[in-house]
Design a protein around this motif. Sequence first.
Motif, PDB file in Angstrom:
ATOM      1  N   GLN A   1      34.106 -29.931  42.446  1.00  0.00           N
ATOM      2  CA  GLN A   1      33.151 -30.737  43.180  1.00  0.00           C
ATOM      3  C   GLN A   1      32.830 -30.052  44.496  1.00  0.00           C
ATOM      4  OE1 GLN A   1      35.570 -34.192  43.500  1.00  0.00           O
ATOM      5  NE2 GLN A   1      34.713 -35.144  41.693  1.00  0.00           N
ATOM      6  N   GLN A   2      31.550 -30.069  44.862  1.00  0.00           N
ATOM      7  CA  GLN A   2      31.171 -29.406  46.111  1.00  0.00           C
ATOM      8  C   GLN A   2      30.156 -30.211  46.865  1.00  0.00           C
ATOM      9  OE1 GLN A   2      30.007 -25.352  45.986  1.00  0.00           O
ATOM     10  NE2 GLN A   2      31.988 -24.602  45.338  1.00  0.00           N
ATOM     11  N   VAL A   3      30.283 -30.126  48.163  1.00  0.00           N
ATOM     12  CA  VAL A   3      29.298 -30.675  49.076  1.00  0.00           C
ATOM     13  C   VAL A   3      28.872 -29.516  49.973  1.00  0.00           C
ATOM     14  CG1 VAL A   3      28.913 -32.277  50.973  1.00  0.00           C
ATOM     15  CG2 VAL A   3      30.299 -32.984  49.009  1.00  0.00           C
ATOM     16  N   ARG A   4      27.586 -29.251  49.983  1.00  0.00           N
ATOM     17  CA  ARG A   4      27.058 -28.117  50.748  1.00  0.00           C
ATOM     18  C   ARG A   4      26.248 -28.599  51.932  1.00  0.00           C
ATOM     19  NH1 ARG A   4      26.847 -25.750  45.447  1.00  0.00           N
ATOM     20  NH2 ARG A   4      28.078 -23.860  45.424  1.00  0.00           N
ATOM     21  N   GLN A   5      26.430 -27.936  53.075  1.00  0.00           N
ATOM     22  CA  GLN A   5      25.693 -28.293  54.275  1.00  0.00           C
ATOM     23  C   GLN A   5      24.915 -27.089  54.803  1.00  0.00           C
ATOM     24  OE1 GLN A   5      29.310 -30.733  56.190  1.00  0.00           O
ATOM     25  NE2 GLN A   5      27.388 -30.961  57.332  1.00  0.00           N
ATOM     26  N   SER A   6      23.759 -27.389  55.378  1.00  0.00           N
ATOM     27  CA  SER A   6      22.966 -26.360  56.041  1.00  0.00           C
ATOM     28  C   SER A   6      22.195 -26.999  57.190  1.00  0.00           C
ATOM     29  CB  SER A   6      21.996 -25.700  55.045  1.00  0.00           C
ATOM     30  OG  SER A   6      21.049 -26.651  54.579  1.00  0.00           O
ATOM     31  N   PRO A   7      21.880 -26.231  58.229  1.00  0.00           N
ATOM     32  CA  PRO A   7      22.386 -24.882  58.455  1.00  0.00           C
ATOM     33  C   PRO A   7      23.843 -24.911  58.896  1.00  0.00           C
ATOM     34  CG  PRO A   7      21.172 -25.631  60.362  1.00  0.00           C
ATOM     35  CD  PRO A   7      21.056 -26.727  59.339  1.00  0.00           C
TER      36      PRO A   7
ATOM     37  N   PHE B   1      34.648 -33.015  51.622  1.00  0.00           N
ATOM     38  CA  PHE B   1      33.926 -32.689  52.842  1.00  0.00           C
ATOM     39  C   PHE B   1      33.145 -31.401  52.684  1.00  0.00           C
ATOM     40  CE2 PHE B   1      35.421 -35.621  56.111  1.00  0.00           C
ATOM     41  CZ  PHE B   1      36.527 -36.189  55.513  1.00  0.00           C
ATOM     42  N   GLY B   2      31.963 -31.355  53.298  1.00  0.00           N
ATOM     43  CA  GLY B   2      31.247 -30.099  53.444  1.00  0.00           C
ATOM     44  C   GLY B   2      31.893 -29.265  54.535  1.00  0.00           C
ATOM     45  N   LYS B   3      31.368 -28.042  54.721  1.00  0.00           N
ATOM     46  CA  LYS B   3      31.960 -27.137  55.700  1.00  0.00           C
ATOM     47  C   LYS B   3      31.490 -27.403  57.118  1.00  0.00           C
ATOM     48  CE  LYS B   3      32.795 -23.490  52.342  1.00  0.00           C
ATOM     49  NZ  LYS B   3      32.591 -22.069  51.972  1.00  0.00           N
ATOM     50  N   GLY B   4      30.512 -28.275  57.278  1.00  0.00           N
ATOM     51  CA  GLY B   4      30.102 -28.676  58.613  1.00  0.00           C
ATOM     52  C   GLY B   4      28.909 -27.919  59.166  1.00  0.00           C
ATOM     53  N   THR B   5      28.207 -28.583  60.067  1.00  0.00           N
ATOM     54  CA  THR B   5      27.121 -27.970  60.843  1.00  0.00           C
ATOM     55  C   THR B   5      27.469 -28.092  62.314  1.00  0.00           C
ATOM     56  OG1 THR B   5      25.363 -28.429  59.231  1.00  0.00           O
ATOM     57  CG2 THR B   5      24.698 -28.162  61.534  1.00  0.00           C
ATOM     58  N   HIS B   6      27.455 -26.943  63.011  1.00  0.00           N
ATOM     59  CA  HIS B   6      27.708 -26.949  64.452  1.00  0.00           C
ATOM     60  C   HIS B   6      26.392 -27.183  65.170  1.00  0.00           C
ATOM     61  CE1 HIS B   6      31.770 -25.301  63.823  1.00  0.00           C
ATOM     62  NE2 HIS B   6      31.225 -24.544  62.908  1.00  0.00           N
TER      63      HIS B   6
ATOM     64  N   PHE C   1      30.125 -33.266  59.784  1.00  0.00           N
ATOM     65  CA  PHE C   1      30.537 -33.072  58.402  1.00  0.00           C
ATOM     66  C   PHE C   1      29.866 -34.115  57.517  1.00  0.00           C
ATOM     67  CE2 PHE C   1      33.718 -29.862  58.859  1.00  0.00           C
ATOM     68  CZ  PHE C   1      34.280 -30.052  60.107  1.00  0.00           C
ATOM     69  N   CYS C   2      29.227 -33.644  56.478  1.00  0.00           N
ATOM     70  CA  CYS C   2      28.764 -34.508  55.404  1.00  0.00           C
ATOM     71  C   CYS C   2      29.899 -34.616  54.388  1.00  0.00           C
ATOM     72  CB  CYS C   2      27.532 -33.888  54.759  1.00  0.00           C
ATOM     73  SG  CYS C   2      26.919 -34.745  53.298  1.00  0.00           S
ATOM     74  N   ALA C   3      30.117 -35.784  53.858  1.00  0.00           N
ATOM     75  CA  ALA C   3      31.201 -35.973  52.893  1.00  0.00           C
ATOM     76  C   ALA C   3      30.712 -36.865  51.753  1.00  0.00           C
ATOM     77  CB  ALA C   3      32.422 -36.586  53.572  1.00  0.00           C
ATOM     78  N   ALA C   4      31.471 -36.861  50.676  1.00  0.00           N
ATOM     79  CA  ALA C   4      31.071 -37.653  49.513  1.00  0.00           C
ATOM     80  C   ALA C   4      32.296 -38.129  48.750  1.00  0.00           C
ATOM     81  CB  ALA C   4      30.178 -36.828  48.595  1.00  0.00           C
ATOM     82  N   SER C   5      32.170 -39.279  48.163  1.00  0.00           N
ATOM     83  CA  SER C   5      33.201 -39.761  47.253  1.00  0.00           C
ATOM     84  C   SER C   5      32.528 -40.566  46.145  1.00  0.00           C
ATOM     85  CB  SER C   5      34.255 -40.609  47.970  1.00  0.00           C
ATOM     86  OG  SER C   5      33.686 -41.806  48.451  1.00  0.00           O
ATOM     87  N   GLY C   6      33.277 -40.754  45.054  1.00  0.00           N
ATOM     88  CA  GLY C   6      32.691 -41.429  43.906  1.00  0.00           C
ATOM     89  C   GLY C   6      33.615 -42.465  43.325  1.00  0.00           C
TER      90      GLY C   6
END
Lengths: 113, 113
Positions: free
Chosen positions: A2-8, A103-108, A89-94
């Motif tokens: 499972q992955q959560v991707r963040q950008s930028p 958790f995603g890797k975060g946006t600074h 951080f964007c995160a997700a659960s189901g």
Amino acid sequence: QQQVRQSPQSLTVWEGETAILNCSYEDSTFNYFPWYQQFPGEGPALLISIRSVSDKKEDGRFTIFFNKREKKLSLHITDSQPGDSATYFCAASGSTNAYKVIFGKGTHLHVLP
Amino acid sequence: EAAVTQSPRNKVAVTGGKVTLSCNQTNNHNNMYWYRQDTGHGLRLIHYSYGAGSTEKGDIPDGYKASRPSQENFSLILELATPSQTSVYFCASGDAGTQDTQYFGPGTRLLVL
């Protein structure tokens, strides 16, 4: 996996501008999406969250837009302030494992005065 | 008043040594979590617990053990510390039930030499 991707990965805006942070996910069973805010030297803290039955959640200057079909969501911070400078951080659960949050890797975010 | 506390806040250990990180929560939450945070990886789940006496493996449990002797306390144990375990470790607590907020502690910065 499972992955959560963040950008930028990093975003710089001027004070007063709108910052837009993006997030996408793969697992269609995810149905709860919290965003956490973390200041240097501190632990993350819940900022705002949305469930998949909604397409928008607003809390003051912070708004989540959710597109279930495309498995994408975004966090909009309007009238950005220097105090908003943090990692988000964007995160997700189901429903299959509600206790486990991915958790995603975060946006600074850097907000310049 | 901080509801999730961690000790120590900073720790220097030697390779091969035993390290115990402690977490205490006054939220009366059933669920507790240990994460590590590294640049480029975001937050990764090591172990979690549904209640006193229970521990479950997270996504990266190798090299770590956990102990939940009571509702309030959750420890992370590195039996044989390695330099790759140098990181910032966060403990969190959350309500049992579906997808409630996780409340994070301030973190422990661990350096393994």
